[in-house]
Design a protein around this motif. Structure first.
Motif, PDB file in Angstrom:
ATOM      1  N   SER A 120       3.461  -2.694   2.209  1.00 27.80           N
ATOM      2  CA  SER A 120       4.028  -2.323   0.974  1.00 27.80           C
ATOM      3  C   SER A 120       3.055  -1.389   0.281  1.00 27.80           C
ATOM      4  O   SER A 120       3.267  -0.598  -0.571  1.00 27.80           O
ATOM      5  CB  SER A 120       4.087  -3.718   0.288  1.00 27.80           C
ATOM      6  OG  SER A 120       5.188  -4.384   0.652  1.00 27.80           O
ATOM      7  N   ASP A 121       1.775  -1.402   0.344  1.00 29.42           N
ATOM      8  CA  ASP A 121       0.706  -1.002  -0.214  1.00 29.42           C
ATOM      9  C   ASP A 121       0.792   0.669   0.142  1.00 29.42           C
ATOM     10  O   ASP A 121       0.289   1.532  -0.681  1.00 29.42           O
ATOM     11  CB  ASP A 121      -0.693  -1.476   0.049  1.00 29.42           C
ATOM     12  CG  ASP A 121      -1.841  -0.961  -0.564  1.00 29.42           C
ATOM     13  OD1 ASP A 121      -1.897  -0.743  -2.067  1.00 29.42           O
ATOM     14  OD2 ASP A 121      -2.552  -0.313  -0.002  1.00 29.42           O
ATOM     15  N   ASP A 167       1.288  -6.996   4.948  1.00 29.43           N
ATOM     16  CA  ASP A 167       0.898  -7.574   3.587  1.00 29.43           C
ATOM     17  C   ASP A 167       0.216  -8.979   3.727  1.00 29.43           C
ATOM     18  O   ASP A 167       0.733  -9.885   4.402  1.00 29.43           O
ATOM     19  CB  ASP A 167       2.189  -7.568   2.691  1.00 29.43           C
ATOM     20  CG  ASP A 167       2.847  -6.271   2.376  1.00 29.43           C
ATOM     21  OD1 ASP A 167       2.633  -5.206   2.948  1.00 29.43           O
ATOM     22  OD2 ASP A 167       4.275  -6.258   2.041  1.00 29.43           O
ATOM     23  N   GLY A 168      -0.648  -9.227   3.118  1.00 25.60           N
ATOM     24  CA  GLY A 168      -1.568 -10.479   3.293  1.00 25.60           C
ATOM     25  C   GLY A 168      -2.373 -10.391   4.330  1.00 25.60           C
ATOM     26  O   GLY A 168      -2.593 -11.534   4.729  1.00 25.60           O
ATOM     27  N   VAL A 169      -2.574  -9.590   5.266  1.00 26.11           N
ATOM     28  CA  VAL A 169      -3.008  -9.798   6.736  1.00 26.11           C
ATOM     29  C   VAL A 169      -4.296 -10.249   6.669  1.00 26.11           C
ATOM     30  O   VAL A 169      -5.070 -11.004   7.200  1.00 26.11           O
ATOM     31  CB  VAL A 169      -3.076  -8.321   7.341  1.00 26.11           C
ATOM     32  CG1 VAL A 169      -3.795  -7.486   7.090  1.00 26.11           C
ATOM     33  CG2 VAL A 169      -3.226  -8.937   8.906  1.00 26.11           C
ATOM     34  N   ASP A 214      -5.582 -12.418   4.697  1.00 27.19           N
ATOM     35  CA  ASP A 214      -5.646 -13.791   4.394  1.00 27.19           C
ATOM     36  C   ASP A 214      -5.305 -14.760   5.634  1.00 27.19           C
ATOM     37  O   ASP A 214      -5.503 -15.752   5.732  1.00 27.19           O
ATOM     38  CB  ASP A 214      -4.500 -14.128   3.170  1.00 27.19           C
ATOM     39  CG  ASP A 214      -4.803 -13.821   1.841  1.00 27.19           C
ATOM     40  OD1 ASP A 214      -6.038 -13.546   1.533  1.00 27.19           O
ATOM     41  OD2 ASP A 214      -3.901 -13.257   1.154  1.00 27.19           O
ATOM     42  N   ARG A 215      -4.812 -14.024   6.609  1.00 25.69           N
ATOM     43  CA  ARG A 215      -4.456 -14.810   7.793  1.00 25.69           C
ATOM     44  C   ARG A 215      -5.297 -14.502   9.010  1.00 25.69           C
ATOM     45  O   ARG A 215      -5.337 -15.291   9.753  1.00 25.69           O
ATOM     46  CB  ARG A 215      -3.021 -14.110   8.270  1.00 25.69           C
ATOM     47  CG  ARG A 215      -1.978 -14.352   7.357  1.00 25.69           C
ATOM     48  CD  ARG A 215      -0.723 -13.912   7.780  1.00 25.69           C
ATOM     49  NE  ARG A 215      -0.275 -12.628   8.301  1.00 25.69           N
ATOM     50  CZ  ARG A 215       0.042 -11.653   7.418  1.00 25.69           C
ATOM     51  NH1 ARG A 215       0.434 -12.152   6.216  1.00 25.69           N
ATOM     52  NH2 ARG A 215       0.399 -10.338   8.039  1.00 25.69           N
ATOM     53  N   THR A 232      -8.357  -5.300   2.693  1.00 26.06           N
ATOM     54  CA  THR A 232      -7.950  -5.105   1.174  1.00 26.06           C
ATOM     55  C   THR A 232      -6.689  -5.894   1.213  1.00 26.06           C
ATOM     56  O   THR A 232      -6.033  -5.757  -0.079  1.00 26.06           O
ATOM     57  CB  THR A 232      -8.043  -3.664   1.016  1.00 26.06           C
ATOM     58  OG1 THR A 232      -6.910  -2.893   1.309  1.00 26.06           O
ATOM     59  CG2 THR A 232      -9.399  -3.149   1.105  1.00 26.06           C
ATOM     60  N   LEU A 233      -6.030  -6.078   2.134  1.00 21.65           N
ATOM     61  CA  LEU A 233      -4.503  -6.453   2.200  1.00 21.65           C
ATOM     62  C   LEU A 233      -4.329  -7.928   1.972  1.00 21.65           C
ATOM     63  O   LEU A 233      -4.271  -8.603   3.001  1.00 21.65           O
ATOM     64  CB  LEU A 233      -3.466  -5.963   3.417  1.00 21.65           C
ATOM     65  CG  LEU A 233      -3.573  -4.323   3.506  1.00 21.65           C
ATOM     66  CD1 LEU A 233      -2.656  -4.160   4.611  1.00 21.65           C
ATOM     67  CD2 LEU A 233      -2.893  -3.729   2.238  1.00 21.65           C
ATOM     68  N   LYS A 234      -4.409  -8.458   0.811  1.00 20.64           N
ATOM     69  CA  LYS A 234      -4.515  -9.905   0.528  1.00 20.64           C
ATOM     70  C   LYS A 234      -3.281  -9.898  -0.243  1.00 20.64           C
ATOM     71  O   LYS A 234      -2.670  -9.389  -1.134  1.00 20.64           O
ATOM     72  CB  LYS A 234      -5.863 -10.518  -0.043  1.00 20.64           C
ATOM     73  CG  LYS A 234      -6.987  -9.960   0.385  1.00 20.64           C
ATOM     74  CD  LYS A 234      -8.137 -10.517  -0.135  1.00 20.64           C
ATOM     75  CE  LYS A 234      -9.564 -10.285   0.520  1.00 20.64           C
ATOM     76  NZ  LYS A 234      -9.856 -11.738   1.194  1.00 20.64           N
ATOM     77  N   GLU A 235      -2.812 -11.262  -0.240  1.00 18.04           N
ATOM     78  CA  GLU A 235      -1.738 -11.740  -1.044  1.00 18.04           C
ATOM     79  C   GLU A 235      -1.901 -11.708  -2.601  1.00 18.04           C
ATOM     80  O   GLU A 235      -3.135 -12.049  -3.048  1.00 18.04           O
ATOM     81  CB  GLU A 235      -1.117 -13.159  -0.658  1.00 18.04           C
ATOM     82  CG  GLU A 235      -0.755 -13.320   0.776  1.00 18.04           C
ATOM     83  CD  GLU A 235       0.712 -12.723   0.901  1.00 18.04           C
ATOM     84  OE1 GLU A 235       1.372 -12.530   0.402  1.00 18.04           O
ATOM     85  OE2 GLU A 235       0.976 -12.451   2.136  1.00 18.04           O
TER      86      GLU A 235
END
Length: 160
Positions: free
Chosen positions: A71-72, A87-89, A91-92, A157-160
Motif C-alpha cells: 500500500s505504501d 503491509d505490516g511485514v 511486525d511479522r 519500515t512497513l509496520k501496521e
C-alpha cells in the motif's frame, strides 16, 4: 623543514585515504540459519529504505509489486496478488528473517515461486542475453548485496 612538510603530507594522505568496506559475501557464501534467516548484513552496513522502495517498484530490478501488494507504493501500478501483502511485514518478521527471504526465499519457503534475489548458481535462468552466460562462470545475482540490504531496510519500515 622539508622533512617535516613531507611527513605531514604523508600523514594527511593516510588520513584521507578511503576506507574500503568489507566485500559482500558471494551468494554461495551467505550463512543462513536453520530457519533461513541471515543475521549479518550482506554489506556490513544498513541499507537505504528509499533506494529499497525504488528496487521493489522497478520492473527491471526487484519488481516485488508484480507479486505483492504494498500500500505504501500505491503510486506504482499493477500490484500483484500472488504473494502475501507486505503491509505490516516488519511486525511479522525480523530483519534477519527478511534478509533471508529476499536473498533466497526457498530457504524459508521450499515450495515458493518467489525468486532467489541473491543466488547465482544451482538453477536455470532463461535468456542468456539478460542474465549472462553460465559457461563464463557463475551468473550475477538478480540483486546486488547492497540492493538486498536496501530492500530489507525498506521492508523494515512497513509496520501496521
Amino acid at each position: 623543514m622539508k622533512a617535516g612538510i613531507c611527513h605531514a603530507a604523508g600523514v594527511v594522505a593516510l588520513v584521507l585515504a578511503p576506507i574500503s568496506a568489507p566485500a559482500a559475501p558471494a551468494p554461495s557464501d551467505v550463512v543462513y540459519d536453520e530457519y533461513g534467516s541471515v543475521a549479518e548484513s550482506l554489506t556490513g552496513a544498513a541499507g537505504d529504505p528509499v533506494k529499497g522502495a525504488d528496487v521493489m517498484a522497478n520492473r527491471g530490478l526487484g519488481n516485488c509489486v508484480a507479486c505483492h501488494l504494498v500500500s505504501d507504493l500505491d503510486e506504482v501500478p499493477f500490484h500483484g496478488e500472488v504473494g502475501p501483502a507486505l503491509d505490516g511485514v516488519a511486525d511479522r518478521w525480523t530483519e534477519a528473517d527478511l534478509r533471508g527471504i529476499v536473498a533466497n526465499a526457498k530457504m524459508v519457503f521450499p515450495g515458493t515461486i518467489m525468486p532467489a534475489f541473491y543466488k547465482n548458481e544451482g538453477y536455470t535462468r532463461p535468456g542468456d542475453a539478460f542474465t549472462g552466460n553460465a559457461a563464463d562462470g557463475p551468473l550475477d545475482p538478480l540483486l546486488t548485496a547492497e540492493q538486498v540490504e536496501d530492500v530489507v531496510a525498506y521492508l523494515m519500515t512497513l509496520k501496521e
